[in-house]
Design a protein around this motif. Structure first.
Motif, mmCIF file in Angstrom:
data_model
loop_
_atom_site.group_PDB
_atom_site.id
_atom_site.type_symbol
_atom_site.label_atom_id
_atom_site.label_comp_id
_atom_site.label_asym_id
_atom_site.label_seq_id
_atom_site.Cartn_x
_atom_site.Cartn_y
_atom_site.Cartn_z
ATOM 1 N N ARG A 19 0.847 -1.079 0.111
ATOM 2 C CA ARG A 19 -0.104 -0.063 -0.034
ATOM 3 C C ARG A 19 0.880 1.269 -0.034
ATOM 4 N NH1 ARG A 19 -5.357 -0.448 1.464
ATOM 5 N NH2 ARG A 19 -6.057 -2.430 2.414
ATOM 6 N N GLU A 20 2.057 1.024 0.141
ATOM 7 C CA GLU A 20 3.032 2.147 0.549
ATOM 8 C C GLU A 20 3.537 2.879 -0.929
ATOM 9 O OE1 GLU A 20 4.465 2.131 4.900
ATOM 10 O OE2 GLU A 20 5.411 0.849 3.584
ATOM 11 N N ASP A 75 2.156 6.112 3.594
ATOM 12 C CA ASP A 75 0.656 5.594 3.227
ATOM 13 C C ASP A 75 -0.117 6.670 3.006
ATOM 14 O OD1 ASP A 75 -1.857 4.715 4.017
ATOM 15 O OD2 ASP A 75 -1.230 3.054 4.658
ATOM 16 N N GLU A 105 -3.310 7.201 2.026
ATOM 17 C CA GLU A 105 -4.470 7.220 2.338
ATOM 18 C C GLU A 105 -4.770 7.671 3.864
ATOM 19 O OE1 GLU A 105 -6.609 3.675 3.017
ATOM 20 O OE2 GLU A 105 -8.666 4.688 2.647
ATOM 21 N N LEU A 106 -3.865 7.311 4.777
ATOM 22 C CA LEU A 106 -3.583 7.799 6.123
ATOM 23 C C LEU A 106 -2.609 8.754 6.475
ATOM 24 C CD1 LEU A 106 -4.104 4.074 7.466
ATOM 25 C CD2 LEU A 106 -5.977 5.960 7.340
ATOM 26 N N GLN A 164 0.650 8.597 6.642
ATOM 27 C CA GLN A 164 1.777 8.165 7.624
ATOM 28 C C GLN A 164 2.825 8.091 6.785
ATOM 29 O OE1 GLN A 164 1.954 4.801 11.004
ATOM 30 N NE2 GLN A 164 3.121 3.862 9.187
ATOM 31 N N VAL A 165 3.970 8.920 7.183
ATOM 32 C CA VAL A 165 5.381 8.785 6.552
ATOM 33 C C VAL A 165 6.304 8.090 7.339
ATOM 34 C CG1 VAL A 165 7.209 10.499 5.527
ATOM 35 C CG2 VAL A 165 4.887 11.258 5.484
ATOM 36 N N ARG A 166 7.024 7.196 6.634
ATOM 37 C CA ARG A 166 8.321 6.441 7.417
ATOM 38 C C ARG A 166 9.439 6.764 6.826
ATOM 39 N NH1 ARG A 166 8.231 0.987 8.163
ATOM 40 N NH2 ARG A 166 7.488 0.587 5.887
ATOM 41 N N ILE A 225 0.595 14.055 9.487
ATOM 42 C CA ILE A 225 -0.522 13.498 8.721
ATOM 43 C C ILE A 225 -1.483 14.400 7.984
ATOM 44 C CG2 ILE A 225 -2.477 11.923 9.219
ATOM 45 C CD1 ILE A 225 -0.855 10.451 11.151
ATOM 46 N N ASP A 226 -1.781 15.447 8.753
ATOM 47 C CA ASP A 226 -2.897 16.213 8.132
ATOM 48 C C ASP A 226 -2.593 16.942 6.945
ATOM 49 O OD1 ASP A 226 -1.124 17.340 10.156
ATOM 50 O OD2 ASP A 226 -2.116 19.571 9.930
ATOM 51 N N ILE A 276 -2.695 14.100 3.985
ATOM 52 C CA ILE A 276 -3.745 13.804 3.431
ATOM 53 C C ILE A 276 -4.508 15.065 3.205
ATOM 54 C CG2 ILE A 276 -4.013 11.860 4.863
ATOM 55 C CD1 ILE A 276 -6.107 13.228 6.453
#
Lengths: 338, 185, 748
Positions: free
Chosen positions: C429-430, C613, C615-616, C618-620, C738-739, C742
């Motif tokens: 998904r990433e 990710d 959709e959510l 999240q960054v790694r 996150i905000d 997205i």
């Protein structure tokens, strides 16, 4: 910390008598209470140390197939209990998504339910806060509210409940047993935490003269199709911006019963049973999940800094339900989201 | 080790002042680094302040005093906790191990201390005692088997100098040693 | 010189002290008469105290005194007495000076008690009544009043004079990008809170243990403010629990602790709370705008970089932010500006590589935007515009191996496998993003003295007033000294962090290794000479006719280079000298001539992989390769750690760190480590550090350039560029939360 007297009762009955003293507070793991006492937010006159109460550290079978968790069972002991891992993996996973190993080693089941909000203003005694000083105002509204609630807020307070554990317990419909001067009573978790309304200073419906003695989990049904998905500002050791506990009881290819509880969005773990009912008898797929998410978030309201949570919660519900349906729960160590 | 010729921070014998038994103080029996102590403490004294200010065991650090950084991590009855959020009175009868209690009585470093030096798993050193106590606790818990699990299990210890990858390597070494010892048995 | 230790990985000499908890930090020194101070902080941002009621606090048993502006003892009248070694122009903040409040969190009282918990409790009983005035803490609201600071800050280069005509060139460029960039205010948050222990020695003499990056800076501050003779004030701070710039200037707890100790004639310790760590300097807020123009062949035609940064109402804090955009690339038309606007906050402070990661976040993001628009590889764009000289000052580089850094970093990272198209790389998904950026930091040397003392027992002590804030200074100085005299490191003791030691500027700016290292080497060479003379003078000396250039000091022997069997042991040479010790103090100074003709910088090329990710949100950050060109590396082990630490700081800047101001209250609200997020272990994955070979004979005699800052520079920009490559979304405000991922940021 302010000056207080200290008692270490040897029985639940004695503890109940001690907490009847004015402005008393119960000390268990201390991870939240001692924190707040140092900030001058909690100022107990009398501290009742319940850590030595007998019988509250056990996890026992209930007879109805469930488990009874003593109020003093630590988060660590609960998360790694083999029965919990096998029968309530949602609860185990959820606890491990919260805090840190050190905090979980000290924090207790009862104390976790009584955790207070992480609202910046509540924590900062130099600012107004209706929860800390009723009537003083809520600067979070119109102020810094990135972490605040989008559901069930009031004009008095937009704080959230910070617990992860309570979110899973809400999904699992745990029942909280409390003991007071009149004996014991049971409070379903849905009725335990309150919405702020006009009395934001009251977080729960626990009486001032009552203590939590145990939490009962009903017979397990959600050990296969479940997940706890937590979104936060760093990959560990942070409170949830939004979290979702999702559990599906599957009947072949369709959903027999769904449970969805949200953390980080309200003054209590947020559940909408009518929304969950939309999944009953349905084949789990994103279209259906989206309708559920819409329903759960009906009436959600942002305050600027936290407005993104409405969209984020919607997306998180979809993903969590997908994870639960697929039987691929979110790992709490592998940070890649399934 | 190079001698840094440090001025002493032990200005006086801390034990001379304890136990006091002043009004309002509560008796406390606690074993610290293997030594039983009969003390009297005020109820608001945290375990961290007891260690540092009363017993002059300054190895345990105060980084935030609110359970937000892990610098105060000690082992209580073998489990790692934040000593800043623990009132000393509530730990009556407990066994506490601090960084000062990890090395052997002859001064030989604990293998985890040695691994931290080998892997340069610290810079300023302020979070280090907490990291090491936490790491010892983590190994004992037995839940961490991969780098990912070590990272998650050590996330309760902030390191502002950013020694994280070296910390993970140091602990990974220790876990590998444990595993090979187990296998040897 | 025979180098056994220089250039080799060595474990920290202070390691055993640190892993056993035996290393003492400022708040851990004690005395039999120690009292504890707890600071009361202002609740308002601007106004005055109308009443301060200390009655209840004073009534608490165990409280010794409560200091406020009403009973503060007399200190220096003139504000310039409070100006420390690195103060920006202006009037420094003076704690408890009068009833005026100039920022939220300002100290308004100090409660001194017999123990810490009594002091904390009594502090909660001090009642302060304020008359608040309207404040403004929002930079956006005051940017119209921005000004060019009339007085330049010493040691900080103002933006260089414009070259060419950037406006016309921008207009004529076929390909342009222009955008605004911003980085949230960050606080240093070293793990050790700021602390001072003042030990009262009697007779108005004090020993001060302060969390400071320069013991002599605190010493001169105390002597100026309190009118004490230098001989009565000794500052001893052997260990600093991180600082990253927060310990450059004396912080207010130093003033308060010394004031209380002098007044009470007893020892006093003041430790700030973590919350109070947000009531001092911070990385400033800044509104940046970058405009680039290029030809289709990817040659830069125009660079413009403008900045409006906040400062306090009382000092004009300045750091080199836009200057990097004028020196990093070849371009004929460049304009950079740096203005300030006053806010009702405390003065910003130098924070790890002050200005560089900030300015280069904007510039290196803009370069990435330009590369995307031109359809050229980001590394290619940088190589095509490579600057062989510093065009902003028209000076040569002492050395510049940035080209090699790009090349080696790209190779190690596997950059050639990158699909240039955003959103083109995916796993599960990433979305995967690969981004890169350049980094630069000044390589400086500052005048520094050191002493070397060889004693009859064959042990060498080297001493300098500078500090080791975790940087490894104890270790590298030990290596340098051991090599100079051919000793094992175990026979060398390094003493630092003491105002009574030979003079050093504050530890910072990445100059300490080059400066203190050179001073130590000079002092050791002086000892060598004495020792050599003694060895040569021995009866039938095997070195009788030798020249010092023809001998080596190695393995505790002085031997002929041509015939190592002809030697004199150090012990014999010492014995022959017939003295208790051989001591030398030397001062190393940078070459003025070199400085006139050359500029010196460290450089880096940072390559980053992120997984997003989408959709959510999240960054790694899963992989970083940082290729660093920084001259010679004294200790690859500690050097690697230093760069990794800088990179982790950069991850924090890119993804996590943000001090959130409530402009209604004029106060940072997330003032704790639960809500001010610094990276935790789970946020940090693979970091690979490459040191590019770089030969530099001009920056310092050691060929060393310094490493404290360069690791952070470029990292945040590379991460932001990687996020763009992953998602096609350009996020120009840090941190990337996150905000924002997205949210509705501009799509590719």
């Amino acid at each position: 910390m302010n000056r207080f007297s200290y008692a270490r009762p040897g029985s639940v009955a004695e503890a109940v008598r001690e907490v009847a003293a004015p402005a008393s507070k119960v000390l268990a793991g201390g991870t939240n209470l001692v924190d707040l006492m140092k900030y001058n937010v909690e100022r107990p006159a009398h501290l009742v140390d319940v850590t030595r109460l007998p019988g509250l550290k056990a996890i026992e079978e209930t007879g109805e197939g469930g488990l009874r968790i003593g109020a003093l069972v630590t988060n660590t002991a609960l998360a790694y209990d083999p029965r919990v891992q096998e029968r309530y993996p949602l609860l185990s996973s959820t606890i491990l998504a919260g805090a840190t190993a050190q905090l979980r080693n000290a924090a207790t089941t009862g104390g976790n339910l009584l955790q207070r909000t992480r609202c910046y203003y509540f924590y900062d005694a130099a600012t107004p806060c209706n929860k800390r000083v009723p009537g003083s105002g809520c600067p979070a509204i119109g102020g810094v509210n990135r972490i605040h609630a989008i559901l069930g807020t009031s004009e008095q307070c937009i704080a959230t409940h910070p617990s992860d554990m309570a979110v899973a317990m809400a999904a699992l419909e745990a029942v909280i047993r409390v003991s007071g001067p009149g004996g014991e009573r049971d409070i379903p978790i849905a009725e335990f935490h309150r919405l702020p309304g006009d009395t934001p200073e009251r977080d729960t419906n626990l009486g001032a003269d009552e203590i939590i003695v145990s939490v009962e989990l009903p017979a397990p049904r959600f050990a296969t199709n479940y997940t706890y998905l937590k979104l936060r500002d760093r990959l560990s050791y942070a409170f949830a911006l939004v979290s979702v506990a999702a559990a599906l009881d599957m009947d072949g290819g369709t959903v027999r019963e769904a449970r969805i509880a949200l953390g980080g969005v309200a003054h209590k773990p947020w559940r909408v049973p009518e929304a969950e009912a939309l999944l009953k008898g349905v084949v789990p797929e994103r279209g259906a999940f989206s309708l559920v998410a819409d329903r759960i978030l009906e009436g959600a309201q942002g305050f600027g800094g936290n407005s993104f949570k409405i969209d984020l919660a919607h997306r998180a519900i979809l993903r969590a339900l997908s994870q639960a349906a697929a039987g691929t729960p979110q790992s709490q160590t592998d940070k890649r989201i399934q | 080790m190079a001698d840094l010729d440090l001025p002493s921070r032990q200005g006086f014998a801390p034990d001379a002042a304890l136990p006091t038994g002043l009004p309002g103080e509560i008796p406390l029996t606690i074993t610290i680094n293997g030594e039983r102590r009969d003390l009297h403490v005020r109820p608001w004294t945290t375990l961290l302040d007891l260690l540092r200010e009363d017993l002059h065991l300054y190895g345990t650090k105060k980084g935030c005093d609110h359970g937000q950084c892990g610098a105060c991590t000690v082992l209580v009855d073998g489990q790692r906790i934040n000593s800043c959020l623990s009132l000393a009175v509530s730990r009556d009868g407990c066994e506490v191990t601090t960084i000062e209690g990890l090395a052997a009585p002859d001064g030989a470093l604990h293998p985890m201390q040695q691994a931290f030096i080998e892997h340069d798993a610290f810079q300023c050193g302020y979070c280090t005692p907490g990291q090491i106590c936490s790491a010892v606790g983590l190994v004992k818990e037995g839940h961490a088997h991969s780098a990912e699990e070590i990272r998650e299990g050590m996330s309760g210890n902030l390191c502002r100098c950013g020694a994280y990858t070296n910390i993970v390597d140091a602990i990974g070494d220790m876990l590998a040693q444990e595993t090979s010892q187990e296998a040897a048995k | 010189m025979h180098e056994t230790h220089f250039g080799s990985p060595r474990s920290r000499v202070d390691g055993p002290l640190k892993v056993t908890g035996a290393a003492p930090y400022a708040g851990e020194f004690t005395a039999p008469d120690l009292a504890h101070g707890y600071v009361v902080s202002s609740a308002i941002a601007k106004g005055r105290i109308t009443r301060i009621d200390t009655k209840d606090a004073l009534a608490v048993p165990g409280v010794v005194q409560v200091f406020t502006h009403e009973n503060r003892p007399r200190t220096a009248f003139r504000s310039n007495a409070y100006q420390d070694e690195v103060a920006p122009p202006g009037k420094p903040f003076r704690a408890l000076y009068d009833e005026t409040i100039v920022y939220s969190g300002q100290p308004v009282a100090l409660v001194v008690a017999e123990d810490f918990e009594i002091a904390r409790y009594a502090a909660s009983l001090v009642r302060v009544t304020y008359e608040a005035e309207a404040h403004e803490t929002d930079l956006e609201k005051v940017q119209a009043k921005a000004y060019v600071p009339p007085v330049k800050r010493q040691g900080i280069s103002p933006p260089p004079k414009p070259r060419g005509d950037s406006e016309a060139a921008f207009g004529a460029s076929p390909v342009t990008v222009e955008a605004g960039y911003r980085i949230a205010v960050e606080h240093h948050n070293p793990m050790e809170p700021h602390a001072t222990t003042v030990v009262w020695e009697g007779d108005e003499r004090i020993t001060v243990h302060d969390k400071i990056q320069g013991a002599q800076n605190s010493q001169s501050y105390i002597t100026a403010v309190f009118g004490l003779p230098q001989k009565d004030v000794r500052v001893v701070s052997p260990f600093i629990g991180g600082a990253f710039g927060s310990g450059l200037r004396p912080q207010y707890q130093l003033f308060l602790a010394v004031m209380a100790a002098l007044e009470l004639k007893r020892s006093v310790r003041v430790v700030l709370t973590r919350d109070q760590m947000f009531t001092m300097g911070y990385r400033p807020d800044g509104l940046q705008n970058v405009a680039l123009g290029a030809n289709q062949d990817a040659t830069l035609q125009s660079i413009r970089h403008d900045l409006i940064a906040n400062t306090s109402t009382f000092e004009d804090y300045q750091e080199a932010t836009v200057n990097w955009s004028a020196m990093l690339y070849h371009c004929d038309n460049v304009t950079t500006t740096h203005k300030l606007a006053k806010t009702d906050l405390y003065t910003p402070a130098d924070m790890r590589a002050p200005g560089a990661p900030t300015g280069l976040f904007a510039m290196e993001s803009a370069m990435d935007e330009l590369a995307h628009k031109l359809g050229v590889d980001p590394v290619t764009l940088r190589l095509r515009n490579y600057a062989d000289i510093d065009e902003s000052t028209n000076k040569y580089h002492t050395s510049k191996e940035l080209r090699a850094a790009y090349q080696l970093g790209a190779e190690r990272f596997g950059w050639s496998k990158r699909n240039p198209k955003p959103r083109s790389m995916k796993e599960g998904r990433e979305l995967i993003g690969w981004g890169m950026a350049s980094g630069a930091w000044e390589a400086q040397m500052a005048q520094t003295s050191a002493r070397a003392t060889l004693t009859a027992d064959g042990r060498l002590e080297v001493a300098c007033a500078t500090a080791d804030v975790g940087t490894g200074t104890y270790t590298i100085l030990t290596q340098i000294a051991a090599d100079a005299l051919g000793l094992p490191m175990e026979k060398v003791t390094t003493k630092l962090g003491d105002s009574s030691l030979p003079k050093s500027p504050v530890e910072g700016g990445s100059w300490t290794a080059a400066s203190a290292g050179s001073a130590v080497e000079l002092a050791c060479h002086k000892v060598r000479e004495t020792l050599f003379k003694s060895a040569r003078g021995l009866d039938h000396s095997p070195l009788a006719n030798a020249d010092i250039e023809r001998v080596t000091f190695h393995g505790e022997r002085i031997a002929l280079v041509s015939d190592s069997s002809r030697f004199v042991t150090l012990a014999d040479a010492l014995k022959a000298a017939g003295v208790e010790k051989i001591e030398a103090e030397e001062t190393a100074s940078p070459s003025k001539l070199t400085q006139m003709r050359y500029n010196s910088f460290t450089h880096s090329a940072v390559f980053v992989e992120v997984r997003v990710d989408e959709e959510l949100g999240q960054v790694r950050v899963t992989r970083i390769v940082d290729a660093v060109a920084a001259g010679r590396i004294i200790n690859p082990k500690t050097a690697r750690s230093q760069i990794m630490g800088g990179v982790v700081f950069g991850i924090g800047m890119a993804l996590h760190e943000e001090s959130m101001p409530d402009h209604n209250l004029g106060r940072f609200m997330n003032h704790n480590l639960a809500e001010y997020h610094v990276p935790v272990n789970a946020d940090v994955h693979d970091i690979e550090v490459i040191f590019v070979e770089e030969h530099d004979t001009l920056t310092s005699p050691l060929g060393v350039k310094g490493l404290g800052e360069i690791g952070i520079v470029g990292t945040a920009a590379a991460i932001a560029n990687a996020v763009f490559h992953a998602t096609g979304k350009r996020i120009r405000e840090l941190p990337i939360t996150i905000d924002k991922v997205i949210g509705t940021a501009e799509a590719a």
